[in-house]
Design an enzyme around this catalytic site. Structure first.
Site, PDB file in Angstrom:
ATOM      1  N   LYS A  55      11.594 -16.482  -8.458  1.00 60.24           N
ATOM      2  CA  LYS A  55      10.688 -15.587  -9.186  1.00 60.24           C
ATOM      3  C   LYS A  55       9.822 -16.403 -10.150  1.00 60.24           C
ATOM      4  CE  LYS A  55      10.314 -11.782 -12.354  1.00 60.24           C
ATOM      5  NZ  LYS A  55      10.937 -10.975 -13.393  1.00 60.24           N
TER       6      LYS A  55
ATOM      7  N   LYS B  59     -14.044  -0.208  15.476  1.00 62.09           N
ATOM      8  CA  LYS B  59     -12.694  -0.792  15.651  1.00 62.09           C
ATOM      9  C   LYS B  59     -12.162  -0.551  17.053  1.00 62.09           C
ATOM     10  CE  LYS B  59     -11.555  -0.317  10.846  1.00 62.09           C
ATOM     11  NZ  LYS B  59     -10.910   0.442   9.809  1.00 62.09           N
TER      12      LYS B  59
ATOM     13  N   LYS C 295     -11.301  -4.021  18.834  1.00 64.72           N
ATOM     14  CA  LYS C 295      -9.871  -4.318  19.018  1.00 64.72           C
ATOM     15  C   LYS C 295      -9.400  -3.992  20.438  1.00 64.72           C
ATOM     16  CE  LYS C 295      -9.005  -3.540  14.095  1.00 64.72           C
ATOM     17  NZ  LYS C 295      -7.942  -3.600  13.088  1.00 64.72           N
TER      18      LYS C 295
ATOM     19  N   ASP D  75      -4.511  -9.836  12.757  1.00 65.80           N
ATOM     20  CA  ASP D  75      -4.789  -8.455  13.168  1.00 65.80           C
ATOM     21  C   ASP D  75      -3.932  -8.181  14.407  1.00 65.80           C
ATOM     22  OD1 ASP D  75      -5.807  -6.046  14.267  1.00 65.80           O
ATOM     23  OD2 ASP D  75      -7.660  -6.339  13.136  1.00 65.80           O
TER      24      ASP D  75
ATOM     25  N   ASN E 214       0.864  -1.187   0.000  1.00 58.85           N
ATOM     26  CA  ASN E 214       0.000   0.000   0.000  1.00 58.85           C
ATOM     27  C   ASN E 214       0.895   1.229   0.000  1.00 58.85           C
ATOM     28  OD1 ASN E 214       0.414   0.927   2.880  1.00 58.85           O
ATOM     29  ND2 ASN E 214      -0.245  -1.179   3.222  1.00 58.85           N
TER      30      ASN E 214
HETATM   31  O1  C5P Z   1      -9.130  -2.912  10.577  1.00 57.00           O
HETATM   32  P1  C5P Z   1      -8.214  -1.839  10.107  1.00 57.00           P
HETATM   33  O2  C5P Z   1      -7.090  -2.337   9.278  1.00 57.00           O
HETATM   34  O3  C5P Z   1      -8.865  -0.695   9.425  1.00 57.00           O
HETATM   35  O4  C5P Z   1      -7.647  -1.253  11.493  1.00 57.00           O
HETATM   36  C1  C5P Z   1      -6.666  -0.274  11.550  1.00 57.00           C
HETATM   37  C2  C5P Z   1      -5.795  -0.450  12.773  1.00 57.00           C
HETATM   38  O5  C5P Z   1      -5.489  -1.820  12.971  1.00 57.00           O
HETATM   39  C3  C5P Z   1      -4.453   0.243  12.628  1.00 57.00           C
HETATM   40  O6  C5P Z   1      -4.009   0.643  13.891  1.00 57.00           O
HETATM   41  C4  C5P Z   1      -3.600  -0.861  12.043  1.00 57.00           C
HETATM   42  O7  C5P Z   1      -2.225  -0.627  12.289  1.00 57.00           O
HETATM   43  C5  C5P Z   1      -4.111  -2.077  12.776  1.00 57.00           C
HETATM   44  N1  C5P Z   1      -3.997  -3.347  12.040  1.00 57.00           N
HETATM   45  C6  C5P Z   1      -3.289  -4.384  12.598  1.00 57.00           C
HETATM   46  N2  C5P Z   1      -3.196  -5.575  11.942  1.00 57.00           N
HETATM   47  C7  C5P Z   1      -3.815  -5.757  10.771  1.00 57.00           C
HETATM   48  C8  C5P Z   1      -4.564  -4.727  10.199  1.00 57.00           C
HETATM   49  C9  C5P Z   1      -4.638  -3.531  10.851  1.00 57.00           C
HETATM   50  O8  C5P Z   1      -2.727  -4.217  13.669  1.00 57.00           O
HETATM   51  N3  C5P Z   1      -3.710  -6.917  10.167  1.00 57.00           N
END
Ligand code: C5P
Length: 401
Positions: free
Chosen positions: A295, A344, A348, A312, A213
């Protein structure tokens, strides 16, 4: 952060003085009121006229100091005027004077006649820098809460040597000055361990192709910079970032990672010791289900790429969090930013979330500016920006205090 602020620049006698012209020009263009004091040594390298022109204000030398034309002593006027002072380049000679409270010229008298924070940016030949006497003086000044250090770094010096003694680059000095203006020089995060993640993770399909990204890591970098300027002990776990950006960080433990799995492992390693953890990284939510160590030829690339979810990280940390720990997430959103950010925050188990609209101008990936809404578990909401990422970092840290 600089608009209307009064910045006094003390210029010492070193070749790095030429870079300070650039710093002064940037400060003045950003709306700061800038005045300069040049030592006799400084005037061998740059002229008062250079600084007066860039500051849009007279630049002072020891000749002015000894003139009976001022209604009040010049060093008192200047010392009272300044919100913040920077001495750049700081020579071994001026450092020694500061360490012992000597005042034999306009610059050192002004330091003693003022109470504002003073940022010191040393620059000298490596052997000079490594002298026991110089190192002792450097330690001495840092015992004084008024003095803040930026640099020196290693690099090619004007004496053709490669080593320690190179003055911090102007953007690094500028960022530190902005932090000092924001906090008034208070190290209000001293004693705190802060763990920050930043950058966009890369999920490789083979050695050359990845899912990623556009995150540059600048927001997390600004958080690390701001926290370090405020006295915190900072660990920055970062996905691949431009080397020049990372070089601007001083006193921050850097942990490089590439993939979300590696970031997860590093975050889990450092999380137990962290008082605050701020997850500013743009973690890829998915990775290719399979990895090829060679590759893949173009013809072998699948038409539809099978994907697997990545862990996550912040949600996992939310489950491990101890009562004394604070956990902050970021939510890069398009469209409605509030509802998904609140969801979130709860799911979280975060203490706060910084929701930023990445589809708005002055916001999100890449640039130096950002805007966001800060939400916390107590139901507090605060709009931040549009402002520089460094200012946003300071605002977020202050909201967490
Ligand atoms: O669910 P989303 O990706 O939008 O959530 C954003 C938050 O979760 C950010 O703090 C990001 O760094 C964290 N994140 C994470 N692990 C992931 C995806 C997002 O810790 N796989």
């Amino acid at each position: 952060m600089l608009e209307g602020k009064r910045v006094l620049i003390g210029v010492g006698g070193g070749i790095a003085a030429y870079k300070v012209c650039d710093l002064v020009s940037t400060l003045a263009k950003a709306g700061a009121a800038v005045q300069a004091v040049l030592t006799d040594g400084a005037q061998q390298f740059v002229t008062p006229l250079t600084f007066a022109t860039l500051c849009r204000h007279p630049a002072y030398t020891d000749r002015d100091f000894w003139q009976p034309t001022h209604s009040r002593p010049l060093h008192i006027e200047l010392g009272e005027w300044a919100d913040v002072m920077a001495i750049a380049p700081l020579t071994a000679n001026t450092l020694a004077k500061l360490a012992y409270g000597l005042a034999d010229n306009l610059l050192t008298n002004t330091v003693l006649a003022s109470t504002c924070p003073v940022l010191l940016a040393p620059a000298m030949n490596t052997d000079m820098w490594q002298q026991q006497s110089v190192q002792r003086n450097w330690q001495l000044v840092q015992q004084d809460a008024r003095y803040h250090a930026v640099g020196p770094g290693a690099g090619i010096l004007a004496c053709d040597r490669v080593g320690m003694g190179r003055m911090a680059e102007p953007p690094q000095i500028l960022a530190h000055l902005q932090s000092l203006l924001y906090t008034g020089g208070h190290r209000d995060l001293a004693g705190r361990q802060i763990l920050i993640s930043t950058g966009g993770t890369r999920e490789y399909l083979d050695p050359v192709r990845f899912i990623g990204n556009p995150s540059t890591g600048k927001m997390g970098l600004a958080l690390a910079q701001a926290a370090a300027h405020r006295g915190a002990t900072v660990t920055l776990v970062h996905a691949p970032m431009e080397a020049g950006l990372l070089a601007s960080l001083q006193g921050v433990r850097l942990i490089p990672v590439v993939s979300a799995d590696q970031m997860r492992q590093s975050m889990l390693n450092y999380f137990p010791e962290a008082d605050w953890t701020i997850m500013a990284a743009a973690v890829a939510d998915v990775k290719p289900a399979d990895y090829s160590s060679q590759k893949l030829p173009k013809r072998s690339l699948p038409e539809v790429l099978p994907l697997a979810a990545v862990p996550d990280i912040v949600a996992e940390l939310g489950g491990l969090k101890q009562p004394h720990q604070r956990l902050v997430g970021f939510a890069a959103q398009t469209g409605d930013i509030l509802a998904p950010a609140l969801e979130k925050l709860k799911r979280k188990k975060l203490d706060a979330i910084v929701a930023n609209p990445v589809d708005q101008p002055d916001s999100g990936f890449g640039g130096d500016r950002n805007q966001a809404i800060f939400l916390d578990a107590q139901g507090r909401q605060a709009a931040i920006g549009p402002c520089s990422k460094l200012e946003m970092a300071h605002r977020v840290l202050t909201l967490l205090l």
